[in-house]
Design a protein around this motif. Structure first.
Motif, short mmCIF file in Angstrom:
data_model
loop_
_atom_site.label_atom_id
_atom_site.label_comp_id
_atom_site.label_asym_id
_atom_site.label_seq_id
_atom_site.Cartn_x
_atom_site.Cartn_y
_atom_site.Cartn_z
N GLU A 172 36.88 24.72 105.30
CA GLU A 172 35.63 25.62 105.59
C GLU A 172 34.76 26.67 104.84
O GLU A 172 33.99 26.16 105.00
CB GLU A 172 36.13 26.15 107.10
CG GLU A 172 35.64 27.10 107.84
CD GLU A 172 35.85 27.94 109.18
OE1 GLU A 172 35.39 29.16 109.48
OE2 GLU A 172 37.36 28.16 108.60
N ARG A 190 32.93 24.00 102.19
CA ARG A 190 31.63 23.82 102.95
C ARG A 190 30.25 24.55 102.96
O ARG A 190 29.74 24.91 103.20
CB ARG A 190 32.19 22.67 104.26
CG ARG A 190 33.02 21.60 104.14
CD ARG A 190 32.97 21.15 105.23
NE ARG A 190 33.67 19.21 104.79
CZ ARG A 190 33.63 18.16 105.25
NH1 ARG A 190 33.41 19.11 107.03
NH2 ARG A 190 33.97 17.26 105.15
N HIS A 191 31.22 25.61 103.55
CA HIS A 191 30.40 27.37 103.56
C HIS A 191 29.42 27.20 102.36
O HIS A 191 29.03 27.48 102.02
CB HIS A 191 31.22 28.40 104.02
CG HIS A 191 31.01 29.87 104.18
ND1 HIS A 191 29.42 30.28 104.99
CD2 HIS A 191 30.76 30.15 102.60
CE1 HIS A 191 29.36 31.26 104.25
NE2 HIS A 191 29.77 31.40 103.11
N THR A 215 21.70 24.74 102.45
CA THR A 215 20.90 25.12 104.08
C THR A 215 19.76 25.99 103.24
O THR A 215 18.55 27.26 103.68
CB THR A 215 21.13 27.07 104.77
OG1 THR A 215 21.50 27.64 103.88
CG2 THR A 215 22.05 25.86 105.48
N HIS A 268 29.18 25.25 100.07
CA HIS A 268 28.21 24.02 99.76
C HIS A 268 27.21 24.47 100.47
O HIS A 268 25.54 23.50 99.54
CB HIS A 268 28.84 22.69 100.25
CG HIS A 268 28.48 21.84 99.35
ND1 HIS A 268 28.15 21.16 99.05
CD2 HIS A 268 27.11 20.75 100.52
CE1 HIS A 268 27.08 19.88 98.46
NE2 HIS A 268 26.52 20.19 99.21
N ALA A 269 27.15 25.04 101.92
CA ALA A 269 25.36 25.74 102.61
C ALA A 269 24.51 26.18 102.12
O ALA A 269 23.41 26.79 102.41
CB ALA A 269 25.77 25.41 104.01
N TYR A 272 26.55 20.17 106.21
CA TYR A 272 26.91 21.03 105.76
C TYR A 272 26.13 20.80 104.73
O TYR A 272 26.34 21.68 103.40
CB TYR A 272 28.45 21.79 105.50
CG TYR A 272 29.55 20.13 105.06
CD1 TYR A 272 29.18 20.22 102.94
CD2 TYR A 272 29.54 18.94 105.93
CE1 TYR A 272 29.52 19.20 102.72
CE2 TYR A 272 30.32 18.37 104.44
CZ TYR A 272 30.34 18.14 103.41
OH TYR A 272 31.19 17.23 102.57
N SER A 273 25.24 20.01 104.71
CA SER A 273 23.83 20.05 103.25
C SER A 273 23.19 21.64 102.80
O SER A 273 23.43 22.85 103.97
CB SER A 273 22.86 19.51 103.67
OG SER A 273 23.38 17.55 103.61
#
Length: 394
Positions: free
Chosen positions: A23, A26-27, A100, A29-30, A97-98
């Motif tokens: 989590e 991925r946060h 933003t 990463h986004a 999660y690409s």
């Protein structure tokens, strides 16, 4: 294969943290941020370190964060570094999660590097199975190319304010299986320099070349001669690269221009070869220009130095890695012609920079389709925790 000791951190100790690590990664990463723009990332890191009881110093060298944790009366100290910045690339992974933020993405895995060190940080604060001082360095702007985050943090007194006996860092390695490690003592990653060569001739009509000094011809001769720098000046057992990446000159087929420009990337693995390459590039460019009646100016910019791992710290890291994952998952890393600003830290402190496999089918670094392999998160976090515990053994 040596047995993994239960006395120090194991990968299994992080099994119940896997979902949390994914989590976090991925946060990050986004929400990528470019070099020297890592405001939200730095705050995210600092807030968690403070929550876990670290003494946190923000804005070291700009946006760097250092978390310090002391335990016991031991006088030893260790530093571990993770980089935080992303790249100006439009993500094309299509993942849920690409990024933003259009035009920015974690295409080099720094989101994973930061997450693994945060995972180790939480474990060390909770277990406190060490005796000494831990300095966790979350660095901005590794991708800056020049005036990097490592340079900025050192200039801001990093090692005076946060003394350490040795420093360690890692980078993920596409092409190697997830959960495996690659490292070597001595030179690991290349110094990266750039030569911008501007040739000044005498322009004129293409039909009357005898009345001109053609900088295009000079540039063409120069490009070919530069290819001999490595083949005829560098010892065959050494490694170096001279690549002419751009050549510009002229605007029309019937006009001989006044100027032309060559830009070359120069890579080396030792200070001696690095100095020799600069001398030869300058000498060749100057002599060829003079031979054609042209003049030349050379902007030779030195980038990141060679990453040179110290023998003692690398041997120590190898022992820790083999304890953690077994002999068969620890290999010798080939020398890598890419560069890395961790080299600046190693100019001040002994230490080791190592590589963690990102999967055999992983897209290459700096690709719009790259993604850090979440299967490596618990391995990396456990590795940093165990290495710290072993370095600062009770």
């Amino acid at each position: 294969m040596p047995q993994t000791s239960n006395e120090f951190a194991r990968i299994a100790d992080f099994d119940d943290r896997t979902a949390e690590l994914i989590e976090t990664r991925r946060h990050l990463h986004a929400h990528p941020e470019l070099s020297f723009e890592e405001h939200e990332t730095a705050a995210y890191v600092a807030d968690r370190l403070e929550r876990w009881g670290y003494e946190v110093t923000r804005n070291v060298g700009g946006l760097g964060v250092v978390g310090r944790l002391r335990q016991g009366a031991g006088g030893g100290s260790i530093a571990i570094r993770a980089d935080m910045d992303a790249l100006p690339i439009m993500e094309a992974t299509g993942l849920p999660y690409s990024s933003t933020t259009a035009g920015k993405m974690h295409a080099c895995g720094h989101d994973g590097h930061t997450t693994m060190l945060l995972g180790a940080a939480e474990y060390l604060a909770r277990t406190r199975h060490f005796n000494g001082t831990v300095n966790l360095i979350f660095q901005p702007a590794e991708e800056a190319g020049k005036g990097s985050g490592a340079q900025a943090m050192i200039k801001d007194g990093l090692f005076d304010r946060f003394p350490c006996d040795a420093i360690f860092g890692l980078h993920n390695h596409p092409g190697a299986p997830a959960g495996t490690f690659l490292l070597r003592p001595g030179p690991l990653m290349a110094a990266s320099d750039t030569a911008t060569i501007t040739i000044v001739g005498k322009g004129g009509h293409a039909s009357r070349p005898h009345l001109t000094v053609d900088p295009i011809v000079v540039a063409a001769n120069m490009v070919m001669a530069l290819q001999t720098v490595v083949s005829r000046n560098v010892n065959p057992i050494e490694t170096a690269v001279v690549t002419v990446g751009t050549i510009h000159g002229g605007t029309a087929s019937n006009v001989i221009p006044e100027t032309a420009e060559i830009v070359a990337s120069i890579r080396s693995f030792s200070p001696e070869v690095r100095d020799m390459l600069e001398r030869r590039v300058r000498g060749i460019a100057t002599s060829i220009a003079e031979a054609h009646g042209a003049s030349v100016s050379i902007d030779y910019e030195r980038g990141y130095p060679v990453v040179i791992n110290s023998e003692k710290e690398t041997a120590f890291a190898i022992d820790v890695l083999k304890e953690l994952v077994g002999d068969e998952k620890v290999g010798v890393c080939p020398m890598i012609p890419g560069s890395e600003d961790f080299a600046y830290f190693l100019e001040h402190k002994p230490g080791c920079f190592l590589r963690l496999g990102n999967g055999e089918n992983s897209p290459i670094l700096h690709s719009s389709k790259y993604d850090f392999n979440d299967d490596s998160l618990t391995t990396g976090a456990a590795m940093w925790a165990r290495l710290t515990e072993r370095f600062l053994s009770l």
